[in-house]
Design a protein around this motif. Sequence first.
Motif, PDB file in Angstrom:
ATOM      1  N   UNK A 307       0.824  -1.207   0.000  1.00  0.00           N
ATOM      2  CA  UNK A 307       0.000   0.000   0.000  1.00  0.00           C
ATOM      3  C   UNK A 307       0.860   1.259   0.000  1.00  0.00           C
ATOM      4  N   UNK A 308       1.873   1.279   0.859  1.00  0.00           N
ATOM      5  CA  UNK A 308       2.778   2.426   0.909  1.00  0.00           C
ATOM      6  C   UNK A 308       3.514   2.576  -0.422  1.00  0.00           C
ATOM      7  N   UNK A 309       3.934   1.455  -0.987  1.00  0.00           N
ATOM      8  CA  UNK A 309       4.628   1.474  -2.278  1.00  0.00           C
ATOM      9  C   UNK A 309       3.742   2.076  -3.365  1.00  0.00           C
ATOM     10  N   UNK A 310       2.487   1.664  -3.412  1.00  0.00           N
ATOM     11  CA  UNK A 310       1.564   2.195  -4.415  1.00  0.00           C
ATOM     12  C   UNK A 310       1.345   3.689  -4.228  1.00  0.00           C
ATOM     13  N   UNK A 311       1.235   4.123  -2.991  1.00  0.00           N
ATOM     14  CA  UNK A 311       1.005   5.541  -2.715  1.00  0.00           C
ATOM     15  C   UNK A 311       2.180   6.383  -3.188  1.00  0.00           C
ATOM     16  N   UNK A 312       3.382   5.977  -2.849  1.00  0.00           N
ATOM     17  CA  UNK A 312       4.557   6.758  -3.231  1.00  0.00           C
ATOM     18  C   UNK A 312       4.799   6.688  -4.733  1.00  0.00           C
ATOM     19  N   UNK A 313       4.584   5.522  -5.336  1.00  0.00           N
ATOM     20  CA  UNK A 313       4.777   5.387  -6.781  1.00  0.00           C
ATOM     21  C   UNK A 313       3.854   6.316  -7.558  1.00  0.00           C
ATOM     22  N   UNK A 314       2.688   6.591  -7.033  1.00  0.00           N
ATOM     23  CA  UNK A 314       1.728   7.442  -7.720  1.00  0.00           C
ATOM     24  C   UNK A 314       1.960   8.923  -7.546  1.00  0.00           C
ATOM     25  N   UNK A 315       2.884   9.299  -6.678  1.00  0.00           N
ATOM     26  CA  UNK A 315       3.141  10.717  -6.433  1.00  0.00           C
ATOM     27  C   UNK A 315       3.777  11.388  -7.650  1.00  0.00           C
ATOM     28  N   UNK A 316       3.508  12.656  -7.849  1.00  0.00           N
ATOM     29  CA  UNK A 316       4.274  13.463  -8.797  1.00  0.00           C
ATOM     30  C   UNK A 316       5.527  13.967  -8.085  1.00  0.00           C
ATOM     31  N   UNK A 317       6.461  14.512  -8.847  1.00  0.00           N
ATOM     32  CA  UNK A 317       7.684  15.048  -8.251  1.00  0.00           C
ATOM     33  C   UNK A 317       7.361  16.125  -7.211  1.00  0.00           C
ATOM     34  N   UNK A 318       6.520  17.067  -7.607  1.00  0.00           N
ATOM     35  CA  UNK A 318       6.203  18.193  -6.717  1.00  0.00           C
ATOM     36  C   UNK A 318       5.465  17.741  -5.471  1.00  0.00           C
ATOM     37  N   UNK A 319       4.559  16.795  -5.641  1.00  0.00           N
ATOM     38  CA  UNK A 319       3.791  16.312  -4.493  1.00  0.00           C
ATOM     39  C   UNK A 319       4.717  15.619  -3.493  1.00  0.00           C
ATOM     40  N   UNK A 320       5.681  14.834  -4.005  1.00  0.00           N
ATOM     41  CA  UNK A 320       6.622  14.155  -3.116  1.00  0.00           C
ATOM     42  C   UNK A 320       7.445  15.169  -2.322  1.00  0.00           C
ATOM     43  N   UNK A 321       7.907  16.212  -3.003  1.00  0.00           N
ATOM     44  CA  UNK A 321       8.682  17.255  -2.316  1.00  0.00           C
ATOM     45  C   UNK A 321       7.813  17.961  -1.282  1.00  0.00           C
ATOM     46  N   UNK A 322       6.577  18.258  -1.637  1.00  0.00           N
ATOM     47  CA  UNK A 322       5.672  18.936  -0.708  1.00  0.00           C
ATOM     48  C   UNK A 322       5.408  18.079   0.532  1.00  0.00           C
TER      49      UNK A 322
END
Length: 337
Positions: A307-322
């Motif tokens: 579940x955590x893997x799917x959530x992070x994989x779906x992030x955009x670059x900006x969303x991950x940084x935010x």
Amino acid sequence: MTVRQELEFQEHRRLNPLAAFADQSKGRPMGDKDRGMDVRTCYQLDTDRIVHSKTFRRLMHKTQVFLRPEGDHYRTRMTHTIEVSRIARTITRALALNEDLTEAIALGHDLGHTPFGHAGEGALSECIGKPFRHNEQSLRVVDVLENDGAGLNLTYEVRMGILGHTGAHIPETLEGQVVRRADQMAYVNHDIDDAIRAGILTNGDIPVAISDVLGHTHGQRINALVCDIIQSSREAGAICLSPTVDQALKDLRSFMFDRVYRNPVAKGEEQKAKDMLCRLFEYYYKNPEQLPEDFQPQMSFDGLERTVCDYIAGMTDNYAVDKFTQIFVPAGWQVRG
């Protein structure tokens, strides 16, 4: 006769006998629920489902090669996808194959890519202790994750084309094989273009032995590859490049790995991106209650790690940084006046 039936009839009149015909599709995982859609073939419907998905829209904010580039003209995962689609459709049309199937595969092939390109892929591989492959994640997106967990219920041919655009699985359809080749042609050439724009490469740096075969400009190289694969495939009855051009493409790819894909200027920030994603993964693994509400039910049947893997994989670059900034960077204290 409905519009759909007319389109299917016309396919049999104009396409190569080796093409994948829409009315001969192996169907969908959850059955054929699109029979009421009388104006589109099954592959046209798949294209629309992909284009209207949330995951597809996020591609515009995902890295291709350069991490979060400051400039309007660098490729993103979205522009790469469009370029692959255009190249693949040109080849498919010339070979009288099913252009609708090609388009669907091309538009869906990179839906599973992580933020920060292959750096994100490497980060998640470390986190889960096994290879994270974006082609497998792309299939997972269309089968399971999209549409609030219901998936897009795409046809077998599109799904296997998405899975087989890279890696060990080779698509059964010629259309899927065309996309596999078009992906290689697109990324090597547009990555040259971006590297030149970034000042880490010039056209003159490309070995003469390669340029003499493929051409000396972006347009010449794409044209040479497309024309060669059309001619060679017509002669062979299979999707292929001529030996000389195929070797030149392989040599160009090796050159790009040496000069760009491992270049410290292009990749200087990758370790930071990987560290950031690994810390996000660790945080959500230890604090699953902080996962978005949409992902909470998934833990009961997929487990916390997936579940955590799917959530992070779906992030955009900006969303991950935010999210990283929100979780790990102290907010400034403001005096209220």
